[in-house]
Scaffold this motif. Structure first.
Motif, PDB file in Angstrom:
ATOM      1  N   VAL A 123      27.872   3.762  12.039  1.00  0.00           N
ATOM      2  CA  VAL A 123      28.446   4.537  10.925  1.00  0.00           C
ATOM      3  C   VAL A 123      28.538   3.659   9.675  1.00  0.00           C
ATOM      4  O   VAL A 123      28.167   4.090   8.575  1.00  0.00           O
ATOM      5  CB  VAL A 123      29.838   5.095  11.324  1.00  0.00           C
ATOM      6  CG1 VAL A 123      30.556   5.661  10.109  1.00  0.00           C
ATOM      7  CG2 VAL A 123      29.696   6.165  12.381  1.00  0.00           C
ATOM      8  N   VAL A 127      26.657   4.474   6.156  1.00  0.00           N
ATOM      9  CA  VAL A 127      27.376   4.589   4.882  1.00  0.00           C
ATOM     10  C   VAL A 127      26.878   3.536   3.894  1.00  0.00           C
ATOM     11  O   VAL A 127      26.680   3.812   2.701  1.00  0.00           O
ATOM     12  CB  VAL A 127      28.904   4.455   5.127  1.00  0.00           C
ATOM     13  CG1 VAL A 127      29.660   4.433   3.813  1.00  0.00           C
ATOM     14  CG2 VAL A 127      29.402   5.607   5.981  1.00  0.00           C
TER      15      VAL A 127
ATOM     16  N   MET B  86      35.182  13.048   7.705  1.00  0.00           N
ATOM     17  CA  MET B  86      34.147  12.060   7.349  1.00  0.00           C
ATOM     18  C   MET B  86      34.790  10.743   6.920  1.00  0.00           C
ATOM     19  O   MET B  86      34.311   9.669   7.279  1.00  0.00           O
ATOM     20  CB  MET B  86      33.280  12.610   6.202  1.00  0.00           C
ATOM     21  CG  MET B  86      32.330  13.709   6.622  1.00  0.00           C
ATOM     22  SD  MET B  86      30.967  13.091   7.602  1.00  0.00           S
ATOM     23  CE  MET B  86      29.860  12.519   6.333  1.00  0.00           C
ATOM     24  N   ILE B  89      36.106   8.953  10.111  1.00  0.00           N
ATOM     25  CA  ILE B  89      35.030   8.377  10.932  1.00  0.00           C
ATOM     26  C   ILE B  89      34.460   7.128  10.255  1.00  0.00           C
ATOM     27  O   ILE B  89      34.152   6.129  10.894  1.00  0.00           O
ATOM     28  CB  ILE B  89      33.916   9.422  11.180  1.00  0.00           C
ATOM     29  CG1 ILE B  89      34.458  10.565  12.040  1.00  0.00           C
ATOM     30  CG2 ILE B  89      32.724   8.786  11.867  1.00  0.00           C
ATOM     31  CD1 ILE B  89      33.559  11.782  12.048  1.00  0.00           C
ATOM     32  N   SER B  90      34.324   7.212   8.903  1.00  0.00           N
ATOM     33  CA  SER B  90      33.748   6.079   8.154  1.00  0.00           C
ATOM     34  C   SER B  90      34.792   5.016   7.842  1.00  0.00           C
ATOM     35  O   SER B  90      34.485   4.050   7.138  1.00  0.00           O
ATOM     36  CB  SER B  90      33.146   6.579   6.849  1.00  0.00           C
ATOM     37  OG  SER B  90      32.380   7.726   7.068  1.00  0.00           O
ATOM     38  N   ARG B  91      35.983   5.208   8.379  1.00  0.00           N
ATOM     39  CA  ARG B  91      37.109   4.280   8.178  1.00  0.00           C
ATOM     40  C   ARG B  91      37.375   4.028   6.688  1.00  0.00           C
ATOM     41  O   ARG B  91      37.612   2.906   6.254  1.00  0.00           O
ATOM     42  CB  ARG B  91      36.861   2.982   8.939  1.00  0.00           C
ATOM     43  CG  ARG B  91      36.985   3.186  10.445  1.00  0.00           C
ATOM     44  CD  ARG B  91      36.757   1.920  11.200  1.00  0.00           C
ATOM     45  NE  ARG B  91      35.383   1.471  11.031  1.00  0.00           N
ATOM     46  CZ  ARG B  91      34.961   0.232  11.258  1.00  0.00           C
ATOM     47  NH1 ARG B  91      35.811  -0.670  11.654  1.00  0.00           N
ATOM     48  NH2 ARG B  91      33.702  -0.099  11.094  1.00  0.00           N
ATOM     49  N   PHE B  92      37.285   5.116   5.891  1.00  0.00           N
ATOM     50  CA  PHE B  92      37.590   5.033   4.461  1.00  0.00           C
ATOM     51  C   PHE B  92      39.073   4.773   4.229  1.00  0.00           C
ATOM     52  O   PHE B  92      39.449   4.284   3.171  1.00  0.00           O
ATOM     53  CB  PHE B  92      37.168   6.329   3.741  1.00  0.00           C
ATOM     54  CG  PHE B  92      35.770   6.270   3.179  1.00  0.00           C
ATOM     55  CD1 PHE B  92      34.784   5.497   3.774  1.00  0.00           C
ATOM     56  CD2 PHE B  92      35.427   6.994   2.033  1.00  0.00           C
ATOM     57  CE1 PHE B  92      33.501   5.439   3.253  1.00  0.00           C
ATOM     58  CE2 PHE B  92      34.146   6.937   1.504  1.00  0.00           C
ATOM     59  CZ  PHE B  92      33.178   6.165   2.115  1.00  0.00           C
TER      60      PHE B  92
END
Lengths: 379, 100
Positions: A123, A127, B86, B89-92
């Motif tokens: 992931v 990104v 999202m 999941i993307s660890r934002f």
């Protein structure tokens, strides 16, 4: 009804009949004793027959024993199968929740951690690639914009070149008009014209080359747009599904392991029960020995009965018919007496019954008593 | 997607509406350009956003880089459903200040 039961019933009939026969009144004690003994002797064949039957029955018990042994071996086989089943179950319990990775055994939990790390990494990369692609998009947009600026510059150069050529042409016309004085000026004007032509060629060349670069960059931008617009959001969200799937796997595995452990415990109990049912070789040998000893004992008893049956009636009837007391019996009776008078009376009584009593037993009682007294002191 | 801008002396708020995808890259330049002093705080309002794609995540990371370059505080407000999923999941949440 077994032969043994039948024989015992027959024996009861015989005994009751002999009781009826033996029921006589007015007999002396000795005659009653004799009667009882005869009855006993009469029962001996029955006992002997019982012994014979027992001898026949015991081997059949041994046959049953063989059947038991067969059952026992079947139980042993089942126990063995249960043990094997348990071992496999234990192996399965150990293997459940583990996976092989590069020849290494890892637990499902560890696999989960590795898998999660790998997914997070994927992931992150997705990104990051998106970020880089967008950065490239912005960079290429800037490049296209700058190239467009270069186009304008070249157009300006071409415009200046055209003006320069025009100036050179005008200078040439003026030099002609000046005549001889303007000849050298005409040469300069020609040179300016040549330079302007070179610049025009060069700018045209540059324009063509920059046009090709612009075309390439524009094509690259189109390609980059294709890459950047490829939506990876599904790949990102699939991580969520994979996480859930993994959690479910771990949960399912725990349930499976619990079930296997329960089965394992049950199989252990089953095996213990089976082992308890199985006859150990020691017990088996002991039973065999006991059976052999019984056979031997019955053989002995049987032989004794036969002996009694052969000799007892003959001897007993002889003693009863003569009604004589044996010499041995008489001697033992008198040896037990201490008083001379009694001894003397007994000797005379026995002599009156026709026995040849030695003279020592009919002597004066006082002398006998003295002898006995002396013997006592000596003793 | 529509982006409307509320700009004050030191704070800029961009209200996003609809699906945030690659096609919005021209509009996001305005956000990148806003990440300049004297602005100290940039807020991206995601309450009306119903979808973000991977390119949108990439663009948000570029905005973050630009904001960090100029020491500007960046926050994303009101993300929910698919955009929030999202981001998680993307660890934002570790990279951005996600506010309700």
């Amino acid at each position: 009804m077994t032969p043994l039961t039948r024989m015992l019933m027959d024996h009861d009939t015989v005994r009751s009949q002999s009781d009826i026969v033996a029921d006589h009144s007015g007999e002396s004690e000795a005659e009653k004793l004799v009667g009882s003994f005869q009855k006993t002797i009469a029962m001996l064949p029955v006992l002997l027959a019982v012994m014979d039957l027992l001898k026949e029955e015991i081997p059949s018990i041994a046959t049953q024993d063989e059947q038991t042994a067969s059952l026992d071996s079947q139980f042993k086989r089942i126990t063995e199968d249960t043990r094997e089943y348990r071992e496999r179950l234990q192996l399965l319990t150990q293997k459940a929740g583990t996976l092989e990775l590069d020849g290494r055994t890892i637990s499902l939990e560890e696999f989960g951690r590795l898998f999660n790390r790998s997914l997070n990494d994927s992931v992150d990369k997705i990104v990051n690639i998106s970020k880089m692609a967008m950065k490239m998009v912005f960079t290429m947009q800037d490049a296209i914009s700058n190239l467009a600026g270069t186009h304008e510059l070249i157009a300006n150069i071409q415009k200046i070149t055209r003006q320069t050529r025009l100036l050179a042409l005008n200078a040439n016309i003026e030099a002609e008009r000046a005549g001889v004085a303007g000849k050298s000026f005409a040469v300069v004007a020609e040179e300016v014209k040549a330079v302007a032509l070179d610049i025009a060629k060069l700018s045209t060349n540059m324009q063509q080359k920059i046009g090709r670069v612009h075309e390439s960059v524009t094509n690259g931008f189109a390609l980059l747009q294709t890459v950047a617009t490829t939506d990876l959001s599904e790949n990102v969200t699939s991580k969520n599904q994979l996480d859930q799937l993994l959690e479910s796997m771990v949960e399912r595995n725990e349930t499976l392991r619990d079930m296997l452990e329960t089965m394992n415990a049950q199989s252990a109990g089953l095996m213990k029960s089976m082992e308890a049912v199985t006859i150990t070789p020691d017990n088996d040998q002991h039973r065999q020995r006991t059976l052999e000893q019984c056979m031997r004992a019955i053989g002995h008893v049987s032989a004794c009965f036969q002996n009694v049956m052969r000799h007892a009636p003959e001897r007993f009837s002889q003693s009863l018919s003569t009604r004589n007391v044996s010499m041995e019996y008489a001697e033992s009776l008198m040896d037990g007496l201490r008083t001379g008078n009694v001894k003397q009376q007994m000797a005379s009584h026995l002599a009156s019954r026709g026995l040849d009593i030695p003279s020592t037993y009919s002597s004066v009682p006082l002398e006998l008593d003295k002898e006995i007294a002396n013997e006592d002191i000596a003793a | 997607m529509d982006i409307t801008q509320e700009l004050t002396q030191q704070a800029a708020t961009f209200v996003f509406k609809g699906a945030f995808t690659f096609s919005d890259h021209e509009d996001i330049k305005g956000v990148l350009d806003a990440c300049q002093p004297p602005v100290e705080q940039v807020t991206l309002d995601f309450r009306a956003v119903n979808f973000v794609d991977s390119a949108a995540l990439g663009m948000l990371l570029l905005v973050k880089d630009e904001a960090e370059k100029h020491s500007i505080k960046l926050s994303i407000r009101g993300a929910q459903e698919q955009p929030m999923q999202m981001f998680q999941i993307s660890r934002f949440n570790e990279l951005f200040d996600l506010v309700a």
